[in-house]
Motif scaffolding. Structure first.
Motif, PDB file in Angstrom:
ATOM      1  N   VAL A 189       0.855  -1.181   0.000  1.00  0.00           N
ATOM      2  CA  VAL A 189       0.000   0.000   0.000  1.00  0.00           C
ATOM      3  C   VAL A 189       0.900   1.242   0.000  1.00  0.00           C
ATOM      4  O   VAL A 189       1.824   1.343   0.797  1.00  0.00           O
ATOM      5  CB  VAL A 189      -0.908   0.054   1.251  1.00  0.00           C
ATOM      6  N   ASP A 190       0.609   2.166  -0.900  1.00  0.00           N
ATOM      7  CA  ASP A 190       1.326   3.433  -0.968  1.00  0.00           C
ATOM      8  C   ASP A 190       0.318   4.499  -1.365  1.00  0.00           C
ATOM      9  O   ASP A 190      -0.234   4.464  -2.465  1.00  0.00           O
ATOM     10  CB  ASP A 190       2.455   3.355  -2.001  1.00  0.00           C
ATOM     11  N   LYS A 191       0.071   5.434  -0.471  1.00  0.00           N
ATOM     12  CA  LYS A 191      -0.966   6.445  -0.722  1.00  0.00           C
ATOM     13  C   LYS A 191      -0.682   7.273  -1.966  1.00  0.00           C
ATOM     14  O   LYS A 191      -1.586   7.842  -2.554  1.00  0.00           O
ATOM     15  CB  LYS A 191      -1.143   7.356   0.485  1.00  0.00           C
ATOM     16  N   ASP A 192       0.576   7.318  -2.386  1.00  0.00           N
ATOM     17  CA  ASP A 192       0.950   8.090  -3.568  1.00  0.00           C
ATOM     18  C   ASP A 192       0.967   7.258  -4.849  1.00  0.00           C
ATOM     19  O   ASP A 192       1.383   7.744  -5.901  1.00  0.00           O
ATOM     20  CB  ASP A 192       2.324   8.733  -3.353  1.00  0.00           C
ATOM     21  N   VAL A 239      -5.537   1.423   2.252  1.00  0.00           N
ATOM     22  CA  VAL A 239      -5.220   0.301   3.148  1.00  0.00           C
ATOM     23  C   VAL A 239      -6.317  -0.763   3.091  1.00  0.00           C
ATOM     24  O   VAL A 239      -6.030  -1.961   3.044  1.00  0.00           O
ATOM     25  CB  VAL A 239      -5.010   0.795   4.593  1.00  0.00           C
ATOM     26  N   GLN A 240      -7.569  -0.352   3.055  1.00  0.00           N
ATOM     27  CA  GLN A 240      -8.679  -1.306   3.060  1.00  0.00           C
ATOM     28  C   GLN A 240      -8.632  -2.240   1.857  1.00  0.00           C
ATOM     29  O   GLN A 240      -8.980  -3.423   1.968  1.00  0.00           O
ATOM     30  CB  GLN A 240     -10.024  -0.586   3.117  1.00  0.00           C
ATOM     31  N   ASP A 241      -8.181  -1.735   0.710  1.00  0.00           N
ATOM     32  CA  ASP A 241      -8.072  -2.588  -0.478  1.00  0.00           C
ATOM     33  C   ASP A 241      -7.087  -3.735  -0.239  1.00  0.00           C
ATOM     34  O   ASP A 241      -7.328  -4.870  -0.652  1.00  0.00           O
ATOM     35  CB  ASP A 241      -7.627  -1.773  -1.695  1.00  0.00           C
ATOM     36  N   ALA A 242      -5.991  -3.451   0.446  1.00  0.00           N
ATOM     37  CA  ALA A 242      -5.000  -4.493   0.742  1.00  0.00           C
ATOM     38  C   ALA A 242      -5.548  -5.488   1.760  1.00  0.00           C
ATOM     39  O   ALA A 242      -5.326  -6.701   1.642  1.00  0.00           O
ATOM     40  CB  ALA A 242      -3.710  -3.869   1.248  1.00  0.00           C
ATOM     41  N   ILE A 243      -6.257  -4.999   2.751  1.00  0.00           N
ATOM     42  CA  ILE A 243      -6.861  -5.887   3.750  1.00  0.00           C
ATOM     43  C   ILE A 243      -7.882  -6.805   3.082  1.00  0.00           C
ATOM     44  O   ILE A 243      -7.913  -8.011   3.347  1.00  0.00           O
ATOM     45  CB  ILE A 243      -7.510  -5.070   4.883  1.00  0.00           C
ATOM     46  N   ASP A 244      -8.695  -6.252   2.201  1.00  0.00           N
ATOM     47  CA  ASP A 244      -9.683  -7.060   1.482  1.00  0.00           C
ATOM     48  C   ASP A 244      -9.008  -8.110   0.606  1.00  0.00           C
ATOM     49  O   ASP A 244      -9.462  -9.260   0.549  1.00  0.00           O
ATOM     50  CB  ASP A 244     -10.582  -6.169   0.628  1.00  0.00           C
ATOM     51  N   PHE A 291      -1.616  -0.752  -3.831  1.00  0.00           N
ATOM     52  CA  PHE A 291      -2.922  -0.155  -3.591  1.00  0.00           C
ATOM     53  C   PHE A 291      -2.706   1.236  -3.009  1.00  0.00           C
ATOM     54  O   PHE A 291      -1.721   1.476  -2.320  1.00  0.00           O
ATOM     55  CB  PHE A 291      -3.727  -0.986  -2.581  1.00  0.00           C
ATOM     56  N   SER A 292      -3.625   2.138  -3.237  1.00  0.00           N
ATOM     57  CA  SER A 292      -3.517   3.468  -2.636  1.00  0.00           C
ATOM     58  C   SER A 292      -4.325   3.560  -1.340  1.00  0.00           C
ATOM     59  O   SER A 292      -4.169   4.512  -0.584  1.00  0.00           O
ATOM     60  CB  SER A 292      -3.963   4.553  -3.621  1.00  0.00           C
ATOM     61  N   GLU A 331      -1.972   2.547 -12.998  1.00  0.00           N
ATOM     62  CA  GLU A 331      -3.289   2.184 -13.538  1.00  0.00           C
ATOM     63  C   GLU A 331      -3.724   0.812 -13.018  1.00  0.00           C
ATOM     64  O   GLU A 331      -4.887   0.564 -12.784  1.00  0.00           O
ATOM     65  CB  GLU A 331      -3.214   2.170 -15.066  1.00  0.00           C
ATOM     66  N   ASN A 332      -2.761  -0.079 -12.848  1.00  0.00           N
ATOM     67  CA  ASN A 332      -3.027  -1.444 -12.395  1.00  0.00           C
ATOM     68  C   ASN A 332      -2.665  -1.568 -10.913  1.00  0.00           C
ATOM     69  O   ASN A 332      -1.611  -2.058 -10.568  1.00  0.00           O
ATOM     70  CB  ASN A 332      -2.229  -2.445 -13.235  1.00  0.00           C
ATOM     71  N   GLN A 333      -3.523  -1.120 -10.037  1.00  0.00           N
ATOM     72  CA  GLN A 333      -3.256  -1.182  -8.604  1.00  0.00           C
ATOM     73  C   GLN A 333      -3.736  -2.517  -8.044  1.00  0.00           C
ATOM     74  O   GLN A 333      -4.819  -2.616  -7.483  1.00  0.00           O
ATOM     75  CB  GLN A 333      -3.924  -0.014  -7.883  1.00  0.00           C
TER      76      GLN A 333
END
Length: 71
Positions: free
Chosen positions: A27-30, A48-53, A45-46, A34-36
């Motif tokens: 996860v990196d907020k910055d 955190v929740q996307d990585a947890i999911d 991922f930008s 295009e392909n996260q």
């Protein structure tokens, strides 16, 4: 007999090290890619929740988060 024991130890060691590798989700907020998909820092991922999911849906793993303040 001694050789058989060494074979068993070798096989057990090999199998146990192969099954202990966990998936890492990045996860990196910055992240602007295009392909996260979270599989590398470049495609992190930008959110955190996307990585947890992603970790939850694939049976676990580690979530590595770049420094920063996340919403």
């Amino acid at each position: 007999m001694k050789l058989d024991i060494l074979k068993v130890i070798y096989i057990f060691t090999f199998i146990s090290t192969q099954t202990c590798v966990a998936q890492v989700w990045y996860v990196d907020k910055d992240s602007q890619g295009e392909n996260q998909d979270g599989s590398t820092w470049e495609t992190a991922f930008s959110q955190v929740q996307d990585a947890i999911d992603a970790a939850a849906s694939t049976g676990g793993g580690e979530v590595w988060i770049a420094a920063g303040i996340y919403d």
